[in-house]
Scaffold this motif. Structure first.
Motif, PDB file in Angstrom:
ATOM      1  N   ALA A 157     108.127  65.869  27.187  1.00 14.59           N
ATOM      2  CA  ALA A 157     107.143  64.799  27.361  1.00 14.59           C
ATOM      3  C   ALA A 157     106.398  64.606  26.039  1.00 14.59           C
ATOM      4  CB  ALA A 157     106.169  65.120  28.486  1.00 14.59           C
ATOM      5  N   SER A 158     105.776  63.452  25.919  1.00 12.71           N
ATOM      6  CA  SER A 158     105.000  63.166  24.703  1.00 12.71           C
ATOM      7  C   SER A 158     103.881  62.176  25.058  1.00 12.71           C
ATOM      8  CB  SER A 158     105.890  62.581  23.599  1.00 12.71           C
ATOM      9  OG  SER A 158     106.592  61.438  24.075  1.00 12.71           O
ATOM     10  N   ILE A 159     102.823  62.220  24.263  1.00  9.29           N
ATOM     11  CA  ILE A 159     101.658  61.385  24.535  1.00  9.29           C
ATOM     12  C   ILE A 159     101.018  60.962  23.219  1.00  9.29           C
ATOM     13  CG2 ILE A 159      99.927  63.226  24.624  1.00  9.29           C
ATOM     14  CD1 ILE A 159      98.795  61.868  27.142  1.00  9.29           C
ATOM     15  N   TYR A 160     100.412  59.770  23.222  1.00 13.29           N
ATOM     16  CA  TYR A 160      99.732  59.268  22.011  1.00 13.29           C
ATOM     17  C   TYR A 160      98.252  59.107  22.331  1.00 13.29           C
ATOM     18  CZ  TYR A 160      98.917  56.634  17.719  1.00 13.29           C
ATOM     19  OH  TYR A 160      98.474  56.233  16.479  1.00 13.29           O
ATOM     20  N   TRP A 161      97.434  59.815  21.532  1.00 14.76           N
ATOM     21  CA  TRP A 161      95.989  59.737  21.671  1.00 14.76           C
ATOM     22  C   TRP A 161      95.430  58.891  20.522  1.00 14.76           C
ATOM     23  CZ3 TRP A 161      93.589  61.744  25.886  1.00 14.76           C
ATOM     24  CH2 TRP A 161      94.262  62.725  26.613  1.00 14.76           C
ATOM     25  N   GLU A 162      94.760  57.772  20.871  1.00 16.60           N
ATOM     26  CA  GLU A 162      94.173  56.890  19.843  1.00 16.60           C
ATOM     27  C   GLU A 162      92.670  57.125  19.763  1.00 16.60           C
ATOM     28  OE1 GLU A 162      93.977  52.157  18.550  1.00 16.60           O
ATOM     29  OE2 GLU A 162      94.153  52.695  20.668  1.00 16.60           O
ATOM     30  N   TYR A 163      92.160  57.134  18.516  1.00 12.72           N
ATOM     31  CA  TYR A 163      90.725  57.336  18.303  1.00 12.72           C
ATOM     32  C   TYR A 163      89.996  56.005  18.411  1.00 12.72           C
ATOM     33  CZ  TYR A 163      86.321  58.706  16.118  1.00 12.72           C
ATOM     34  OH  TYR A 163      84.994  58.945  15.862  1.00 12.72           O
ATOM     35  N   ASP A 164      88.995  55.950  19.274  1.00 13.37           N
ATOM     36  CA  ASP A 164      88.189  54.743  19.477  1.00 13.37           C
ATOM     37  C   ASP A 164      86.932  54.850  18.624  1.00 13.37           C
ATOM     38  OD1 ASP A 164      86.497  52.694  20.389  1.00 13.37           O
ATOM     39  OD2 ASP A 164      87.386  52.753  22.397  1.00 13.37           O
ATOM     40  N   LYS A 165      86.793  53.935  17.638  1.00 10.51           N
ATOM     41  CA  LYS A 165      85.657  53.993  16.721  1.00 10.51           C
ATOM     42  C   LYS A 165      84.337  53.721  17.440  1.00 10.51           C
ATOM     43  CE  LYS A 165      88.292  52.417  12.686  1.00 10.51           C
ATOM     44  NZ  LYS A 165      88.424  51.349  11.666  1.00 10.51           N
ATOM     45  N   HIS A 166      84.378  52.913  18.485  1.00  6.67           N
ATOM     46  CA  HIS A 166      83.136  52.547  19.184  1.00  6.67           C
ATOM     47  C   HIS A 166      82.599  53.727  20.007  1.00  6.67           C
ATOM     48  CE1 HIS A 166      83.755  48.441  17.920  1.00  6.67           C
ATOM     49  NE2 HIS A 166      84.977  48.445  18.456  1.00  6.67           N
ATOM     50  N   THR A 167      83.477  54.383  20.756  1.00  9.98           N
ATOM     51  CA  THR A 167      83.042  55.517  21.588  1.00  9.98           C
ATOM     52  C   THR A 167      83.129  56.846  20.854  1.00  9.98           C
ATOM     53  OG1 THR A 167      85.274  55.848  22.491  1.00  9.98           O
ATOM     54  CG2 THR A 167      83.829  54.292  23.644  1.00  9.98           C
ATOM     55  N   ILE A 220      98.124  61.414  13.019  1.00 13.54           N
ATOM     56  CA  ILE A 220      98.409  60.111  12.383  1.00 13.54           C
ATOM     57  C   ILE A 220      97.065  59.456  12.109  1.00 13.54           C
ATOM     58  CG2 ILE A 220      99.610  57.902  12.594  1.00 13.54           C
ATOM     59  CD1 ILE A 220     101.497  60.268  12.664  1.00 13.54           C
ATOM     60  N   MET A 221      96.588  59.591  10.883  1.00 14.32           N
ATOM     61  CA  MET A 221      95.236  59.143  10.520  1.00 14.32           C
ATOM     62  C   MET A 221      94.231  59.825  11.454  1.00 14.32           C
ATOM     63  SD  MET A 221      95.874  55.166   9.372  1.00 14.32           S
ATOM     64  CE  MET A 221      96.391  54.637  11.000  1.00 14.32           C
ATOM     65  N   ASP A 222      93.477  59.025  12.265  1.00 14.69           N
ATOM     66  CA  ASP A 222      92.525  59.639  13.199  1.00 14.69           C
ATOM     67  C   ASP A 222      93.136  59.847  14.582  1.00 14.69           C
ATOM     68  OD1 ASP A 222      90.443  59.738  11.346  1.00 14.69           O
ATOM     69  OD2 ASP A 222      89.851  57.665  11.759  1.00 14.69           O
ATOM     70  N   ASP A 223      94.408  59.458  14.752  1.00 12.63           N
ATOM     71  CA  ASP A 223      95.074  59.574  16.044  1.00 12.63           C
ATOM     72  C   ASP A 223      95.936  60.839  16.096  1.00 12.63           C
ATOM     73  OD1 ASP A 223      93.906  57.112  16.323  1.00 12.63           O
ATOM     74  OD2 ASP A 223      95.759  55.975  16.090  1.00 12.63           O
ATOM     75  N   TRP A 224      96.407  61.164  17.295  1.00 13.06           N
ATOM     76  CA  TRP A 224      97.260  62.329  17.476  1.00 13.06           C
ATOM     77  C   TRP A 224      98.430  62.002  18.402  1.00 13.06           C
ATOM     78  CZ3 TRP A 224      96.941  67.118  15.178  1.00 13.06           C
ATOM     79  CH2 TRP A 224      95.766  67.395  14.473  1.00 13.06           C
ATOM     80  N   ILE A 225      99.620  62.607  18.064  1.00 12.90           N
ATOM     81  CA  ILE A 225     100.757  62.601  18.979  1.00 12.90           C
ATOM     82  C   ILE A 225     100.991  64.051  19.397  1.00 12.90           C
ATOM     83  CG2 ILE A 225     103.177  61.980  19.346  1.00 12.90           C
ATOM     84  CD1 ILE A 225     102.996  60.142  16.938  1.00 12.90           C
ATOM     85  N   VAL A 226     101.168  64.271  20.695  1.00 10.41           N
ATOM     86  CA  VAL A 226     101.396  65.625  21.207  1.00 10.41           C
ATOM     87  C   VAL A 226     102.740  65.642  21.953  1.00 10.41           C
ATOM     88  CG1 VAL A 226     100.470  67.525  22.568  1.00 10.41           C
ATOM     89  CG2 VAL A 226      98.894  65.891  21.489  1.00 10.41           C
ATOM     90  N   PHE A 227     103.625  66.576  21.562  1.00 11.79           N
ATOM     91  CA  PHE A 227     104.925  66.759  22.207  1.00 11.79           C
ATOM     92  C   PHE A 227     104.969  68.130  22.890  1.00 11.79           C
ATOM     93  CE2 PHE A 227     105.604  64.091  18.476  1.00 11.79           C
ATOM     94  CZ  PHE A 227     106.359  63.027  18.978  1.00 11.79           C
ATOM     95  N   ILE A 228     105.766  68.241  23.937  1.00  7.91           N
ATOM     96  CA  ILE A 228     106.005  69.544  24.576  1.00  7.91           C
ATOM     97  C   ILE A 228     107.520  69.788  24.597  1.00  7.91           C
ATOM     98  CG2 ILE A 228     105.999  68.584  26.931  1.00  7.91           C
ATOM     99  CD1 ILE A 228     104.711  71.265  27.807  1.00  7.91           C
TER     100      ILE A 228
END
Length: 405
Positions: free
Chosen positions: A43-53, A98-106
């Motif tokens: 599985a894999s997931i993409y976490w995006e950084y929200d500048k506002h929150t 990836i810059m301020d974001d993260w990809i997580v794999f298992i």
């Protein structure tokens, strides 16, 4: 060699999956699908950084849902990428920044296989970052354009409101002059009514009619009918004058079919008597009689403003034998009104600025500087025409151009 070939093949497949779309979610869903299939990620997931929150949010997921809760962010968000081993379930987690974001794999793999996967990612890490950056820049550009369009609409609305306010200011500034014009217009008919009334009163007091004879009764009746007819005519003139001024100050705009001669006559019904009292001769030449469809009331205001300015300059400069020439003609697809005075013209330093808002040479006379600015706004923006100012050998010339038809 086989391992190298597999590594190159996976790299090629993943690179091909990067940049397939400028929509971040769509592109990352495709990349996670390709990379997970090629490397065997569960599985894999993409976490995006929200500048506002200032928090990370999940925007896409691929793989078996049973592993979704395990794909969490690393305890430290400063490392470039990390591999951690979960002893509870015997699975490896790979975190890729990836810059301020993260990809997580298992993965269900060996440490050697994880090192190889990590090495593969490093080969296209920069390209992946560029693609993510392009997606975010594209989204930001869309938001900027939307914001810009909204701001433009808001500014246009503000300008329209400002023009309405300035138009009202301009009309209010002319009210004093209008009252003076009304006085000029009414002085003669009121004087005539007074004369007729005095004449009736005099004849009654002097017993000029012999009511004992039929002839005397008929003479008295004829005299009174003529006198009442004159009074009625003068009253109608006064009523028409009030209507002219009331229509002039109406805020609503309605187009109507009208000739330029009729527009000139309407204007002269308002200001003509004032010009006559100041000894100003009006000469009119008409070379166009076709009707146009326009905002007649507003064009009348423009003509009135130009004539009033000409009157003021003529009086200020004490011009001998003052006159104003009004010429109605055609020019290509335009019908034109040219108004020329003999007051000597507009100074060269002033001429380029006369249509600017709040520019006035009448400070000592409480000039508002709104008349010619609003005249330009009315003719060009409301009526779709043109207004020009030039100097002739005798004086200033204002030309109004309006579309035929």
């Amino acid at each position: 060699m086989q391992q190298l070939n597999e590594q190159l093949l996976i790299t090629f497949e993943c690179v091909s999956a990067i940049g397939t779309s400028l929509q971040l979610t769509e592109m990352m869903e495709h990349f996670l699908k390709v990379f997970s299939r090629k490397t065997g990620a569960l599985a894999s997931i993409y976490w995006e950084y929200d500048k506002h929150t200032q928090k990370h949010k999940q925007i896409c997921f691929y793989g078996k849902k049973a592993f979704q809760d395990l794909l969490v962010l690393p305890s430290s968000l400063t490392q470039y990428d990390t591999i951690t081993f979960n002893e509870t379930n015997g699975k490896y987690l790979l975190h890729v920044k990836i810059m301020d974001d993260w990809i997580v794999f298992i993965f269900d793999a060996t440490k050697a296989e994880m090192d190889l996967i990590q090495e593969i990612i490093s080969l296209f890490q920069a390209k992946l970052e560029n693609a993510v950056c392009a997606c975010k820049n594209h989204l930001e550009l869309i938001e900027i354009n939307q914001t810009l369009e909204r701001r433009i609409e808001e500014e246009v609305a503000k300008n329209r409101e400002k023009d309405k306010h300035i138009l009202q200011q301009s009309r209010l500034a002319q009210m004093g002059e209008m009252i003076s014009m009304i006085a000029h217009q009414w002085r003669q008919p009121l004087g005539s009514i007074s004369t007729v009334a005095a004449s009736i009163k005099l004849k009654i007091m002097l017993n000029r009619f012999d009511y004992s004879t039929i002839e005397g009764q008929e003479a008295s009746k004829a005299f009174l009918e003529e006198a009442m007819s004159k009074i009625e005519s003068y009253v109608q003139f006064l009523t028409r004058t009030i209507d002219d001024f009331r229509n002039f100050f109406k805020p609503n705009k309605q187009k109507e079919s009208i000739t330029l001669s009729q527009l000139i006559n309407r204007t002269l019904e308002i200001i003509g008597k004032a010009l006559e009292i100041n000894g100003i001769t009006i000469n009119i030449q008409t070379h166009a009689t076709t009707e146009i469809f326009t905002y007649a009331n507003e064009v009348t205001q423009v003509i009135l403003n130009i004539l009033k300015n000409a009157e003021d300059v003529i009086k200020e400069r004490e011009i001998i034998n003052p006159n104003i020439q009004i010429t109605i003609g055609t020019e290509d697809a335009w019908q034109t009104i040219s108004i020329t005075d003999n007051a000597g013209g507009i100074p060269a330093t002033v001429l380029p600025h006369i249509f600017e808002p709040y520019f006035s040479t009448k400070q000592e006379k409480n000039g508002t500087g709104l008349g010619l600015y609003m005249s330009k706004t009315i003719i060009e923006e409301h009526c779709g025409g043109q207004i020009l100012a030039t100097n002739t050998p005798t004086g200033a010339q204002f030309t109004i151009k309006l579309k035929e038809g």
